[in-house]
Design an enzyme around this catalytic site. Structure first.
Site, PDB file in Angstrom:
ATOM      1  N   LYS A 103       0.871  -1.178   0.000  1.00  0.00           N
ATOM      2  CA  LYS A 103       0.000   0.000   0.000  1.00  0.00           C
ATOM      3  C   LYS A 103       0.905   1.224   0.000  1.00  0.00           C
ATOM      4  O   LYS A 103       1.654   1.459   0.960  1.00  0.00           O
ATOM      5  CB  LYS A 103      -0.904   0.009   1.234  1.00  0.00           C
ATOM      6  CG  LYS A 103      -1.682   1.305   1.359  1.00  0.00           C
ATOM      7  CD  LYS A 103      -2.521   1.381   2.617  1.00  0.00           C
ATOM      8  CE  LYS A 103      -2.739   2.834   2.996  1.00  0.00           C
ATOM      9  NZ  LYS A 103      -3.514   3.015   4.212  1.00  0.00           N
ATOM     10  N   GLY A 162      -7.730   8.583  10.624  1.00  0.00           N
ATOM     11  CA  GLY A 162      -7.973   8.625  12.067  1.00  0.00           C
ATOM     12  C   GLY A 162      -8.982   9.672  12.505  1.00  0.00           C
ATOM     13  O   GLY A 162      -9.242   9.822  13.692  1.00  0.00           O
ATOM     14  N   ALA A 221      -9.416   5.046   4.975  1.00  0.00           N
ATOM     15  CA  ALA A 221      -9.158   6.119   5.952  1.00  0.00           C
ATOM     16  C   ALA A 221     -10.362   7.010   6.219  1.00  0.00           C
ATOM     17  O   ALA A 221     -11.121   7.348   5.311  1.00  0.00           O
ATOM     18  CB  ALA A 221      -7.977   7.002   5.532  1.00  0.00           C
ATOM     19  N   GLY A 222     -10.495   7.374   7.472  1.00  0.00           N
ATOM     20  CA  GLY A 222     -11.512   8.334   7.882  1.00  0.00           C
ATOM     21  C   GLY A 222     -12.862   7.724   8.221  1.00  0.00           C
ATOM     22  O   GLY A 222     -13.778   8.438   8.624  1.00  0.00           O
ATOM     23  N   ASN A 242      -9.063   1.189  10.149  1.00  0.00           N
ATOM     24  CA  ASN A 242      -8.277   0.837  11.329  1.00  0.00           C
ATOM     25  C   ASN A 242      -8.888   1.454  12.589  1.00  0.00           C
ATOM     26  O   ASN A 242      -9.485   0.781  13.422  1.00  0.00           O
ATOM     27  CB  ASN A 242      -6.831   1.299  11.121  1.00  0.00           C
ATOM     28  CG  ASN A 242      -5.874   0.761  12.160  1.00  0.00           C
ATOM     29  OD1 ASN A 242      -4.712   0.528  11.866  1.00  0.00           O
ATOM     30  ND2 ASN A 242      -6.285   0.525  13.389  1.00  0.00           N
ATOM     31  N   SER A 243      -8.759   2.798  12.696  1.00  0.00           N
ATOM     32  CA  SER A 243      -9.125   3.467  13.952  1.00  0.00           C
ATOM     33  C   SER A 243     -10.552   3.194  14.402  1.00  0.00           C
ATOM     34  O   SER A 243     -10.797   3.044  15.607  1.00  0.00           O
ATOM     35  CB  SER A 243      -8.965   4.989  13.803  1.00  0.00           C
ATOM     36  OG  SER A 243      -7.722   5.305  13.261  1.00  0.00           O
TER      37      SER A 243
END
Ligand SMILES: CC(=O)[C@@H](O)[C@H](O)COP(=O)(O)O
Length: 254
Positions: free
Chosen positions: A96, A157, A183-184, A205-206
């Protein structure tokens, strides 16, 4: 089935491995997600020092496709070097590409991202590129040979969800390679929206690792990916300005 380059995946949910409260929770969350692809920052791995702590140590990594990411790179050169390091340690030939252009927003540097993608494609890697939700840049990354484009929903995040659904749908519409929203993401609702817009998958992830209950949230995300995809494939009804009765009266005599 999701195909990226010469690789096939059953799950359309890609999961990050960082920021979990502990390794047992990380393992439980990964298990319940039924993901096929785990991403991790090459810079955070003690690749050539097996005696040092390894934050994938509780996971049966043989079970997954590993997607090393070049987080921390600020230039194409750094990203290429990081990808080669991961490859040299036998982790995977997938990478990535993540080249950050701004420390505050963690938004990608478009010029360096494109350069790194071109270079790694030439070197024979399977390249999944993290990018902004810029429609033209996504096209240029595909032309450069990216095997998948990964537009951010919003800053890494931030948990803000999809800031620009129009751009995302335009990227999906024009793409000939898989589009993975990366993301986000903040909630399962964001995932459903991304999938209903026609994205081929979601990387997050987050939203899981920092949730109050990461294992429960992981399950919710798995179901959201499946639900959103099914909804997309089923084809939603058009939105209308006025009501239409759900039980039509035409043809009923009494
Ligand atoms: C793990 C990883 O690759 C992140 O850089 C990724 O972009 C996920 O972002 P969120 O933490 O916002 O889901």
């Amino acid at each position: 089935m999701l195909t990226i380059g010469d690789k096939q995946f059953n799950s359309r949910l890609f999961l990050g491995t960082g920021k979990y409260p502990d390794f047992d929770t990380q393992k439980a969350a990964v298990d319940v997600s039924e993901t096929d692809v785990l991403t991790f920052s090459v810079r955070r791995m003690n690749i050539f020092e097996p005696s040092q702590p390894n934050f994938l140590e509780k996971l049966d990594v043989e079970q997954y496709s590993l997607l090393p990411n070049t987080a921390g790179a600020k230039t194409a050169q750094e990203a290429v070097r990081t990808a080669k390091l991961a490859n040299a340690s036998g982790l995977c030939d997938m990478v990535k590409v993540e080249v950050i252009g701004c420390d505050k927003t963690l938004l990608p540097d478009p010029v360096e991202t494109l350069k790194a993608t071109e270079e790694l494609v030439k070197e024979g890697y399977t390249v999944l590129t993290y990018t902004s939700d810029d429609v033209v840049l996504a096209q240029k990354l595909e032309e450069a040979g990216a095997h998948a484009v990964m537009p951010g929903a919003s800053p890494i995040g931030s948990g803000q969800g999809i800031i620009n659904p129009l751009n995302l749908s335009l990227i999906v519409e024009q793409a000939n390679v898989p589009v993975i929203v990366d993301a986000g993401i903040g909630s399962p609702q964001d995932v459903v929206t991304a999938m209903e817009l026609g994205s081929d998958g979601v990387l997050l992830n987050s939203a899981v690792s920092a949730a109050a209950d990461p294992v429960k949230m992981s399950e919710a995300m798995k179901l959201a990916v499946k639900s959103g995809r099914l909804g997309y494939e089923a084809g939603r009804i058009p939105k209308k300005r006025y009501a239409t009765a759900s039980s039509p009266m035409e043809g009923i005599s009494v």
